[in-house]
Design an enzyme around this catalytic site. Structure first.
Site, PDB file in Angstrom:
ATOM      1  CG  ASP A   1      41.976  16.171  33.027  1.00  0.00           C
ATOM      2  OD1 ASP A   1      42.110  17.088  32.215  1.00  0.00           O
ATOM      3  OD2 ASP A   1      41.453  15.093  32.736  1.00  0.00           O
TER       4      ASP A   1
ATOM      5  CD  GLU B   1      46.140  10.322  27.854  1.00  0.00           C
ATOM      6  OE1 GLU B   1      46.247   9.156  28.310  1.00  0.00           O
ATOM      7  OE2 GLU B   1      45.260  11.113  28.228  1.00  0.00           O
TER       8      GLU B   1
HETATM    9  C1  9WN Z   1      38.633  14.341  30.870  1.00  0.00           C
HETATM   10  C2  9WN Z   1      41.045  13.338  25.847  1.00  0.00           C
HETATM   11  C3  9WN Z   1      41.186  14.149  27.125  1.00  0.00           C
HETATM   12  C4  9WN Z   1      42.048  15.403  26.927  1.00  0.00           C
HETATM   13  C5  9WN Z   1      42.394  16.067  28.256  1.00  0.00           C
HETATM   14  C6  9WN Z   1      43.007  15.022  29.164  1.00  0.00           C
HETATM   15  C7  9WN Z   1      42.046  13.855  29.365  1.00  0.00           C
HETATM   16  C8  9WN Z   1      39.728  13.466  30.267  1.00  0.00           C
HETATM   17  C9  9WN Z   1      39.967  12.293  31.204  1.00  0.00           C
HETATM   18  O1  9WN Z   1      41.746  13.274  28.104  1.00  0.00           O
HETATM   19  O2  9WN Z   1      40.877  14.305  30.045  1.00  0.00           O
HETATM   20  O3  9WN Z   1      38.247  15.315  29.979  1.00  0.00           O
HETATM   21  O4  9WN Z   1      39.034  11.468  31.324  1.00  0.00           O
HETATM   22  O5  9WN Z   1      41.012  12.206  31.825  1.00  0.00           O
HETATM   23  O6  9WN Z   1      43.397  15.571  30.379  1.00  0.00           O
HETATM   24  O7  9WN Z   1      43.264  17.152  28.046  1.00  0.00           O
HETATM   25  O8  9WN Z   1      41.358  16.324  26.134  1.00  0.00           O
HETATM   26  O9  9WN Z   1      42.311  13.094  25.287  1.00  0.00           O
END
Ligand code: 9WN
Length: 452
Positions: free
Chosen positions: A185, A423
């Protein structure tokens, strides 16, 4: 429910670590799907689901298959696999109302989703599930093969959607219309293209919920970044999520080398699976051709001496060269001249990356500690991500680099041996950051520890 450990003085024995990983997946299982994490991400994410299903395969192959069936049931009618499949939970923002996908004509029926996609790792997961199942029992092998048989066409349509709608310029790179589509992101990769995204005065107001779930807002993207994320959603809504209109109108349009390398790997993997299943030769030829084109595009983006791949800001008409893990994308899919490739591998092993003397575990951080963009705790701007380590390790195995594959596995396990299933991790102290009990971390730990 297991409580997060996260104390670096604690090192779980592999068998206990695997047992804890299994509990994380069980605790996060709603029955229909395993949420990406217990609180921060209470829905299904597309690429998380792929990794999660692979971890589930060690516990119950039928449950693993059901996970991907849930995801594929949410595939859009034009072929796109959406990045979020929503549960009823209302603790995540932006939820389905803000996405406004209910009005998109090509949305799936009976399920609410976001309107963008994520890296196409799914064929890799299906391949892995089949491999795992074949090692467990004849019955499991039959379940997994029957699933591969029925999932194959959906995955082919997904890959065809990418080729039809997301390769918009001569670079041949797969383009993303939102930083969230990269899975990384707030990576510095997107700083320049995001600088050109100017939220309009008509951006509807919103309240961030993610900050309520982390200890320190410094682990998450900034408010300024969030305004841009939300503004892009506004633009997508206004284009009715029509795939071509979206590419024409989004203020953010970037050829992503990491997604392109993953696409090359996934096309080859799906083609190999198709050959085994006796699928139609023309579709297999398509996949092989798409893989070759994607591999060539990644190689073409690479700096001729260092081999570091570069994203392309298609809107801005320029190459981007932030020093991030995505620069190593050619090592995932191949395509570089041998001397350049070995130089790139030495850089990955060297002191600016995995070989940095102060790292707790010798796996690459998301941004080089020697880069001015590095921030040890902020999300994709420095921390180490176990899932990315897994993906590189898996690719190294495919590329017949067993020493590198096993080093990544051993160091990856070292990183997560505190049992918190972070994470992401602070690279020097090994502190788990973001969410704990993150499902995809648990899944890759199971593969590292129980892998066949
Ligand atoms: C937005 C779920 C996801 C991962 C992504 C990570 C994060 C989301 C957020 O979490 O993104 O899609 O709200 O930050 O960057 O890679 O799939 O784990």
């Amino acid at each position: 429910m297991i409580t997060a450990a996260g104390d670096r003085a604690v090192h779980f024995h592999p068998a206990s670590l695997a047992a804890r990983a299994a509990l994380v997946l069980r605790d996060n299982d709603t029955g229909r799907l395993v949420t990406a994490s217990p609180k921060l991400y209470p829905h299904m994410w597309s690429w998380d689901a792929a990794f999660i299903s692979m971890g589930l395969a060690y516990l119950d192959v039928r449950r693993a298959v059901a996970e991907l069936d849930t995801l594929l049931a949410a595939q859009w009618r034009d072929g796109m696999i959406p990045h979020i499949v929503f549960t009823q939970d209302t603790d995540y923002f932006p939820g389905p109302d803000r996405w406004g996908t209910d009005a998109a004509p090509q949305r799936p029926h009976g399920v609410r989703t976001s309107g963008i996609c994520q890296p196409p790792v799914h064929a890799i997961a299906v391949r892995r599930i089949v491999e795992i199942a074949r090692k467990t029992s004849q019955d499991d092998a039959e379940v997994a093969e029957a699933f591969a048989e029925r999932a194959w066409s959906s995955l082919y349509r997904w890959h065809r959607w990418i080729v039809r709608h997301r390769i918009p310029d001569a670079s041949g790179l797969v383009a993303i219309v939102h930083g969230w589509e990269s899975g990384m992101d707030n990576s510095p990769r997107w700083d320049e293209p995001y600088a050109a995204v100017l939220p309009g005065p008509d951006l509807p107001p919103y309240v961030r919920l993610d900050l309520l779930q982390v200890d320190d807002p410094g682990e998450r993207p900034s408010d300024d970044e969030y305004d841009r994320y939300l503004w892009l959603i506004e633009q997508l809504r206004r284009a009715d999520y029509h795939p071509d209109r979206v590419v024409d109108t989004s203020a953010f349009l970037v050829g992503d080398v990491f997604v392109t390398a993953v696409f090359a790997l996934a096309c080859d993997t799906l083609a190999g699976l198709g050959e085994e299943l006796g699928r139609n030769g023309e579709e297999i030829d398509d996949l092989r051709a798409w893989a070759a084109r994607a591999r060539a595009a990644v190689a073409l983006s690479a700096h001729p001496e260092t081999g570091m791949a570069r994203d392309r800001d298609i809107r801005g008409g320029r190459w981007l060269s932030a020093e991030t893990i995505a620069g190593f994308s050619p090592l995932l899919c191949g395509g570089l001249p041998a001397d350049v490739e070995s130089r790139l591998m030495s850089t990955l092993d060297g002191p600016a990356w995995s070989g940095h003397p102060d790292l707790l575990a010798a796996v690459p951080p998301s941004v080089s500690p020697s880069s001015p963009d590095f921030d040890a705790k902020r999300y994709w701007r420095g921390p180490q991500w176990p899932v990315i380590t897994w993906l590189f390790g898996w690719a190294f195995e495919q590329r017949n680099w067993p020493r590198h594959a096993s080093e990544f596995r051993a160091q990856g396990v070292h990183l997560v041996s505190d049992g918190a299933f972070g994470e992401y991790y602070e690279p020097f102290t090994g502190k788990p950051l973001g969410s704990t009990n993150q499902s995809w971390t648990a899944a890759v730990v199971l593969d590292w520890l129980c892998g066949v």
